[in-house]
Design a protein around this motif. Structure first.
Motif, PDB file in Angstrom:
ATOM      1  N   VAL A 157      45.729 -84.518 133.595  1.00 41.68           N
ATOM      2  CA  VAL A 157      46.343 -84.243 131.881  1.00 41.68           C
ATOM      3  C   VAL A 157      46.032 -84.007 131.123  1.00 41.68           C
ATOM      4  CG1 VAL A 157      48.225 -85.334 130.234  1.00 41.68           C
ATOM      5  CG2 VAL A 157      48.989 -85.122 133.116  1.00 41.68           C
ATOM      6  N   ASP A 158      45.036 -84.700 130.718  1.00 40.63           N
ATOM      7  CA  ASP A 158      43.808 -84.660 129.774  1.00 40.63           C
ATOM      8  C   ASP A 158      42.665 -83.265 130.042  1.00 40.63           C
ATOM      9  OD1 ASP A 158      42.548 -85.581 131.795  1.00 40.63           O
ATOM     10  OD2 ASP A 158      41.107 -87.404 131.366  1.00 40.63           O
ATOM     11  N   ARG A 159      42.566 -83.273 130.932  1.00 41.04           N
ATOM     12  CA  ARG A 159      41.505 -81.900 131.399  1.00 41.04           C
ATOM     13  C   ARG A 159      42.953 -80.635 130.991  1.00 41.04           C
ATOM     14  NH1 ARG A 159      39.514 -80.633 137.602  1.00 41.04           N
ATOM     15  NH2 ARG A 159      39.168 -82.288 136.735  1.00 41.04           N
ATOM     16  N   LEU A 160      43.949 -80.732 131.292  1.00 42.14           N
ATOM     17  CA  LEU A 160      44.847 -79.506 130.797  1.00 42.14           C
ATOM     18  C   LEU A 160      44.695 -79.357 128.983  1.00 42.14           C
ATOM     19  CD1 LEU A 160      47.112 -80.151 134.035  1.00 42.14           C
ATOM     20  CD2 LEU A 160      46.056 -77.831 133.615  1.00 42.14           C
ATOM     21  N   TRP A 161      44.567 -80.884 128.516  1.00 40.60           N
ATOM     22  CA  TRP A 161      45.210 -80.473 126.878  1.00 40.60           C
ATOM     23  C   TRP A 161      44.058 -80.175 126.291  1.00 40.60           C
ATOM     24  CZ3 TRP A 161      48.570 -81.167 123.811  1.00 40.60           C
ATOM     25  CH2 TRP A 161      49.554 -81.451 124.070  1.00 40.60           C
ATOM     26  N   ASP A 162      42.471 -79.974 127.746  1.00 42.10           N
ATOM     27  CA  ASP A 162      41.077 -79.860 126.487  1.00 42.10           C
ATOM     28  C   ASP A 162      41.490 -78.541 126.576  1.00 42.10           C
ATOM     29  OD1 ASP A 162      40.036 -82.700 125.541  1.00 42.10           O
ATOM     30  OD2 ASP A 162      39.064 -82.222 127.583  1.00 42.10           O
ATOM     31  N   GLU A 163      41.467 -77.798 128.143  1.00 40.87           N
ATOM     32  CA  GLU A 163      41.623 -76.346 127.843  1.00 40.87           C
ATOM     33  C   GLU A 163      43.063 -75.201 127.170  1.00 40.87           C
ATOM     34  OE1 GLU A 163      42.463 -75.261 132.327  1.00 40.87           O
ATOM     35  OE2 GLU A 163      40.436 -76.468 132.974  1.00 40.87           O
ATOM     36  N   ALA A 164      44.084 -76.519 126.748  1.00 37.91           N
ATOM     37  CA  ALA A 164      44.977 -75.457 125.528  1.00 37.91           C
ATOM     38  C   ALA A 164      44.066 -75.083 124.560  1.00 37.91           C
ATOM     39  CB  ALA A 164      46.303 -76.020 125.559  1.00 37.91           C
ATOM     40  N   ILE A 165      43.561 -76.646 124.221  1.00 34.89           N
ATOM     41  CA  ILE A 165      42.677 -76.548 122.966  1.00 34.89           C
ATOM     42  C   ILE A 165      41.953 -75.275 122.760  1.00 34.89           C
ATOM     43  CG2 ILE A 165      41.174 -77.815 121.009  1.00 34.89           C
ATOM     44  CD1 ILE A 165      42.510 -80.579 122.200  1.00 34.89           C
ATOM     45  N   GLU A 166      40.551 -74.984 124.369  1.00 37.17           N
ATOM     46  CA  GLU A 166      39.890 -74.148 124.402  1.00 37.17           C
ATOM     47  C   GLU A 166      40.895 -72.614 124.293  1.00 37.17           C
ATOM     48  OE1 GLU A 166      36.943 -72.993 126.622  1.00 37.17           O
ATOM     49  OE2 GLU A 166      37.306 -74.553 127.790  1.00 37.17           O
ATOM     50  N   GLN A 167      41.376 -72.775 124.656  1.00 32.02           N
ATOM     51  CA  GLN A 167      42.246 -71.000 124.951  1.00 32.02           C
ATOM     52  C   GLN A 167      42.910 -71.096 123.240  1.00 32.02           C
ATOM     53  OE1 GLN A 167      45.430 -70.419 127.190  1.00 32.02           O
ATOM     54  NE2 GLN A 167      44.232 -71.335 129.230  1.00 32.02           N
ATOM     55  N   SER A 168      43.234 -71.825 122.487  1.00 34.72           N
ATOM     56  CA  SER A 168      43.711 -71.308 121.383  1.00 34.72           C
ATOM     57  C   SER A 168      43.086 -71.242 120.170  1.00 34.72           C
ATOM     58  CB  SER A 168      45.063 -72.904 120.703  1.00 34.72           C
ATOM     59  OG  SER A 168      43.569 -73.290 120.284  1.00 34.72           O
ATOM     60  N   TYR A 169      41.961 -71.247 120.827  1.00 31.54           N
ATOM     61  CA  TYR A 169      40.562 -71.027 118.973  1.00 31.54           C
ATOM     62  C   TYR A 169      40.490 -69.791 119.952  1.00 31.54           C
ATOM     63  CZ  TYR A 169      38.254 -75.573 119.457  1.00 31.54           C
ATOM     64  OH  TYR A 169      38.099 -76.530 118.774  1.00 31.54           O
ATOM     65  N   SER A 170      41.070 -68.296 120.286  1.00 30.19           N
ATOM     66  CA  SER A 170      41.386 -67.063 120.401  1.00 30.19           C
ATOM     67  C   SER A 170      42.729 -66.089 120.476  1.00 30.19           C
ATOM     68  CB  SER A 170      41.133 -66.643 121.991  1.00 30.19           C
ATOM     69  OG  SER A 170      41.471 -66.858 122.671  1.00 30.19           O
ATOM     70  N   LEU A 171      43.335 -67.283 120.108  1.00 28.07           N
ATOM     71  CA  LEU A 171      44.363 -66.651 119.044  1.00 28.07           C
ATOM     72  C   LEU A 171      44.729 -66.519 117.672  1.00 28.07           C
ATOM     73  CD1 LEU A 171      47.171 -69.458 121.592  1.00 28.07           C
ATOM     74  CD2 LEU A 171      46.249 -66.951 121.687  1.00 28.07           C
ATOM     75  N   PRO A 172      45.728 -66.157 116.916  1.00 22.76           N
ATOM     76  CA  PRO A 172      45.909 -65.602 115.209  1.00 22.76           C
ATOM     77  C   PRO A 172      45.981 -66.690 115.041  1.00 22.76           C
ATOM     78  CG  PRO A 172      47.546 -64.237 117.003  1.00 22.76           C
ATOM     79  CD  PRO A 172      45.928 -65.057 118.039  1.00 22.76           C
ATOM     80  N   ILE A 173      45.637 -66.626 113.847  1.00 24.10           N
ATOM     81  CA  ILE A 173      46.161 -67.811 112.824  1.00 24.10           C
ATOM     82  C   ILE A 173      47.459 -67.481 111.997  1.00 24.10           C
ATOM     83  CG2 ILE A 173      45.835 -69.082 110.712  1.00 24.10           C
ATOM     84  CD1 ILE A 173      42.349 -68.547 111.395  1.00 24.10           C
ATOM     85  N   PRO A 174      48.538 -68.466 112.250  1.00 24.70           N
ATOM     86  CA  PRO A 174      49.860 -68.178 111.766  1.00 24.70           C
ATOM     87  C   PRO A 174      49.970 -68.425 110.113  1.00 24.70           C
ATOM     88  CG  PRO A 174      49.734 -70.501 113.022  1.00 24.70           C
ATOM     89  CD  PRO A 174      48.515 -69.249 113.317  1.00 24.70           C
ATOM     90  N   ARG A 175      50.340 -67.224 109.602  1.00 28.23           N
ATOM     91  CA  ARG A 175      49.847 -67.373 107.999  1.00 28.23           C
ATOM     92  C   ARG A 175      51.628 -67.531 107.851  1.00 28.23           C
ATOM     93  NH1 ARG A 175      45.255 -67.565 107.005  1.00 28.23           N
ATOM     94  NH2 ARG A 175      43.807 -66.394 108.174  1.00 28.23           N
ATOM     95  N   ALA A 176      52.862 -68.237 108.160  1.00 24.69           N
ATOM     96  CA  ALA A 176      54.294 -68.076 107.619  1.00 24.69           C
ATOM     97  C   ALA A 176      54.004 -69.405 106.700  1.00 24.69           C
ATOM     98  CB  ALA A 176      54.909 -68.642 109.201  1.00 24.69           C
ATOM     99  N   GLY A 177      55.070 -69.643 106.103  1.00 20.87           N
ATOM    100  CA  GLY A 177      54.799 -70.310 104.988  1.00 20.87           C
ATOM    101  C   GLY A 177      54.048 -71.502 103.940  1.00 20.87           C
ATOM    102  N   GLY A 178      52.783 -70.330 104.258  1.00 20.55           N
ATOM    103  CA  GLY A 178      52.079 -70.819 103.377  1.00 20.55           C
ATOM    104  C   GLY A 178      50.806 -71.904 104.275  1.00 20.55           C
ATOM    105  N   ILE A 179      51.298 -72.329 104.960  1.00 17.87           N
ATOM    106  CA  ILE A 179      50.025 -72.995 106.462  1.00 17.87           C
ATOM    107  C   ILE A 179      49.078 -72.624 107.023  1.00 17.87           C
ATOM    108  CG2 ILE A 179      50.577 -75.262 107.601  1.00 17.87           C
ATOM    109  CD1 ILE A 179      53.324 -75.524 107.447  1.00 17.87           C
ATOM    110  N   HIS A 180      47.980 -72.758 106.991  1.00 18.93           N
ATOM    111  CA  HIS A 180      46.773 -71.684 107.738  1.00 18.93           C
ATOM    112  C   HIS A 180      46.532 -73.158 108.566  1.00 18.93           C
ATOM    113  CE1 HIS A 180      47.225 -69.121 104.638  1.00 18.93           C
ATOM    114  NE2 HIS A 180      47.510 -69.796 103.549  1.00 18.93           N
TER     115      HIS A 180
END
Length: 292
Positions: free
Chosen positions: A25-48
């Motif tokens: 499970v901990d490896r899958l969380w690490d992979e999720a974080i690694e994949q998320s670096y390529s995703l666009p940053i949401p700008r809704a509600g002023g949260i960056h």
């Protein structure tokens, strides 16, 4: 004795190999974080907050979740009249206790547990003949506030909890995990056993579903059981277990929005299944230990 942690014995590696997901499970969380670096940053509600920061925040929020087998199985001669065995063999009831402390907005939506037995004697020296609970039966999970837990309190996503001794009060664990005493936690909950099957005559698999009020669940305990027929050659009988506790995907949507749906491969499947927490157990020479 139940063993939790990263270092896995060959028997535990084998049980995970045949019962996916194989990646820890901990490896899958690490992979999720690694994949998320390529995703666009949401700008809704002023949260960056970046996608990676959001997943890290959720992972850190769950640190200390405890899903644990107990250190000892409860083994006793079979006392029922329903089952009989051949001469020279004995029937045993092997009870497998486990306790869960979720740290999410809701309790776990379902549990899946696998227990496999092996003997140092002849291959046919034992067989599993019955499981409890049985399919399509109601299961009542109970944990008493003043009860003691015989568990190694090490969580998959966090450091070892600083709890006094091996026999630890439920209330002490609740205070450590939730930051305050939980005198009002759910003492009893009802699930349905939707899977209870003997695997190859030497193991067992259960699935427990359908908590009636998951928003009220903080602590729950269950005791699964195998009834085993064993001959003299099975005197040294060992057990290995894997338990996985899943959450409803709605907690993901409330915590991550649609972000998790942009992940790929086995990481996406991990979240679709409710980002399970897992624990392992190993118990040796369980018949010679006698009633426990």
């Amino acid at each position: 004795m139940a063993r939790m942690g990263v270092a896995l014995s060959p028997e535990l590696q084998e049980i995970i190999k045949h019962h996916p997901p194989a990646p820890p499970v901990d490896r899958l969380w690490d992979e999720a974080i690694e994949q998320s670096y390529s995703l666009p940053i949401p700008r809704a509600g002023g949260i960056h907050e970046t996608p990676a920061e959001r997943i890290v925040r959720l992972r850190d929020q769950l640190k200390g979740e405890l899903v644990a087998f107990h250190n000892q199985l409860h083994v006793e001669p079979y006392a029922g009249a329903e089952l009989a065995c051949a001469g020279g063999r004995r029937m045993w009831t092997i009870r497998v206790p486990l306790t869960l402390f979720p740290k999410r907005d809701q309790g776990f939506s379902r549990l899946e547990c696998i227990v496999e037995l092996r003997s140092e004697g002849a291959p046919q020296s034992f067989r599993v003949v019955k499981l409890l609970p049985e399919p399509r039966t109601e299961v009542i999970g109970k944990v008493e506030f003043g009860a003691k837990l015989d568990v190694e309190t090490s969580a998959k996503l966090g450091a070892k909890l600083a709890l006094p001794g091996v026999l630890t009060l439920v209330g002490d664990v609740a205070t450590e995990l939730y930051g305050k005493a939980q005198a009002d936690f759910t003492h009893e909950l009802r699930r349905e056993c939707v899977v209870s099957e003997i695997v190859d005559g030497t193991g067992a698999r259960w699935r427990l579903d359908d908590v009636s009020h998951p928003e009220h669940v903080t602590v729950e305990g269950h005791q699964l059981a195998l009834i085993v027929e064993a001959g003299p050659a099975a005197a040294r009988l060992h057990a290995t277990g894997l338990v996985q506790a899943y959450s409803d995907v709605r907690w993901l949507t409330s915590s991550l929005g649609s972000l998790w749906q942009s992940l790929k491969g086995r990481v996406l499947e991990f979240f679709r299944r409710g980002a399970p927490v897992e624990a392992y157990g190993e118990w040796r020479d369980i018949l010679s230990a006698g009633p426990g």
